[in-house]
Design an enzyme around this catalytic site. Structure first.
Site, PDB file in Angstrom:
ATOM      1  N   ILE A 178      31.913 -16.868 -56.296  1.00 35.12           N
ATOM      2  CA  ILE A 178      32.090 -16.996 -57.754  1.00 35.12           C
ATOM      3  C   ILE A 178      31.092 -18.033 -58.236  1.00 35.12           C
ATOM      4  O   ILE A 178      31.219 -19.227 -57.923  1.00 35.12           O
ATOM      5  CB  ILE A 178      33.531 -17.408 -58.100  1.00 35.12           C
ATOM      6  CG1 ILE A 178      34.522 -16.362 -57.558  1.00 35.12           C
ATOM      7  CG2 ILE A 178      33.685 -17.550 -59.625  1.00 35.12           C
ATOM      8  CD1 ILE A 178      35.986 -16.718 -57.767  1.00 35.12           C
ATOM      9  N   GLU A 179      30.071 -17.551 -58.927  1.00 35.33           N
ATOM     10  CA  GLU A 179      28.979 -18.433 -59.349  1.00 35.33           C
ATOM     11  C   GLU A 179      29.272 -19.085 -60.698  1.00 35.33           C
ATOM     12  O   GLU A 179      30.224 -18.719 -61.406  1.00 35.33           O
ATOM     13  CB  GLU A 179      27.669 -17.644 -59.390  1.00 35.33           C
ATOM     14  CG  GLU A 179      27.320 -17.109 -58.009  1.00 35.33           C
ATOM     15  CD  GLU A 179      25.947 -16.475 -57.914  1.00 35.33           C
ATOM     16  OE1 GLU A 179      25.353 -16.119 -58.965  1.00 35.33           O
ATOM     17  OE2 GLU A 179      25.463 -16.331 -56.773  1.00 35.33           O
ATOM     18  N   CYS A 230      31.564 -20.341 -52.538  1.00 31.22           N
ATOM     19  CA  CYS A 230      31.258 -19.252 -51.602  1.00 31.22           C
ATOM     20  C   CYS A 230      32.483 -18.373 -51.332  1.00 31.22           C
ATOM     21  O   CYS A 230      33.633 -18.814 -51.477  1.00 31.22           O
ATOM     22  CB  CYS A 230      30.789 -19.817 -50.269  1.00 31.22           C
ATOM     23  SG  CYS A 230      29.235 -20.708 -50.316  1.00 31.22           S
ATOM     24  N   GLU A 254      33.664 -17.397 -48.462  1.00 31.92           N
ATOM     25  CA  GLU A 254      34.511 -17.861 -47.356  1.00 31.92           C
ATOM     26  C   GLU A 254      35.559 -18.838 -47.869  1.00 31.92           C
ATOM     27  O   GLU A 254      36.712 -18.837 -47.434  1.00 31.92           O
ATOM     28  CB  GLU A 254      33.656 -18.558 -46.293  1.00 31.92           C
ATOM     29  CG  GLU A 254      32.647 -17.668 -45.596  1.00 31.92           C
ATOM     30  CD  GLU A 254      31.300 -17.588 -46.313  1.00 31.92           C
ATOM     31  OE1 GLU A 254      31.249 -17.745 -47.559  1.00 31.92           O
ATOM     32  OE2 GLU A 254      30.300 -17.368 -45.614  1.00 31.92           O
ATOM     33  N   CYS A 270      27.610 -20.655 -44.745  1.00 24.84           N
ATOM     34  CA  CYS A 270      26.792 -21.855 -44.968  1.00 24.84           C
ATOM     35  C   CYS A 270      27.463 -23.074 -44.328  1.00 24.84           C
ATOM     36  O   CYS A 270      28.620 -23.022 -43.895  1.00 24.84           O
ATOM     37  CB  CYS A 270      26.580 -22.076 -46.460  1.00 24.84           C
ATOM     38  SG  CYS A 270      27.998 -22.821 -47.291  1.00 24.84           S
ATOM     39  N   CYS A 285      30.808 -24.234 -45.838  1.00 25.01           N
ATOM     40  CA  CYS A 285      31.926 -23.362 -45.452  1.00 25.01           C
ATOM     41  C   CYS A 285      32.325 -23.593 -44.003  1.00 25.01           C
ATOM     42  O   CYS A 285      33.513 -23.580 -43.671  1.00 25.01           O
ATOM     43  CB  CYS A 285      31.562 -21.899 -45.690  1.00 25.01           C
ATOM     44  SG  CYS A 285      31.511 -21.505 -47.455  1.00 25.01           S
TER      45      CYS A 285
END
Ligand code: THU
Length: 130
Positions: A43-44, A53, A55, A90, A93
């Protein structure tokens, strides 16, 4: 639930991504020890650093439902042109997942064409903890 079935859940979850800036859609499916699967997607935000992110949205859904123990996480991604791509979690995460794992969490990364399996310990050796 097989690894491939869990990966298919992650692929399906990419459709839920809100990614107008990167157009890189990520989906995650987290299998809890209870047997329940929690999904998430990235969700940006216009303030890019506020982006979350896939995850972590999956993990937070699970924790908010009372889960603390997890068996396997599957991650899938789709590039802006629609091509599926294998996308490892990443660093943030990995660290977030390590809060809820001794390192034995299985992590599946793949596309409809194939998958690879790791443990969190493989991806984050010598994890920080208090
Ligand atoms: N992204 C994830 O959802 N998971 C990762 O582990 C790496 C990156 C997202 C964040 C952002 O929305 C987009 O992918 C491009 O970085």
């Amino acid at each position: 639930m097989t690894d491939r079935e869990l990966l298919l859940e992650a692929i399906r979850a990419t459709e839920k991504a809100y990614a107008p800036y990167s157009r890189f859609r990520v989906g995650a499916a987290l299998l809890a020890r209870s047997g329940t699967v929690y999904t998430g997607a990235n969700i940006e935000n216009a303030s890019y650093g506020a982006t979350v992110c896939a995850e972590r949205t999956a993990l937070w859904q699970a924790v908010l439902c009372g889960e603390k123990e997890f068996d396997t996480l599957a991650v899938a991604a789709v590039q802006a042109d629609g091509t599926p791509i294998a996308a490892p979690p990443c660093g943030i995460c990995r660290q977030t997942l390590s809060e809820f794992s001794d390192g034995s969490l299985r992590i599946i990364i793949g596309t409809p064409d194939g998958l690879r399996t790791f443990t969190l310990r493989d991806l984050l050796p010598e994890a920080f903890g208090l």
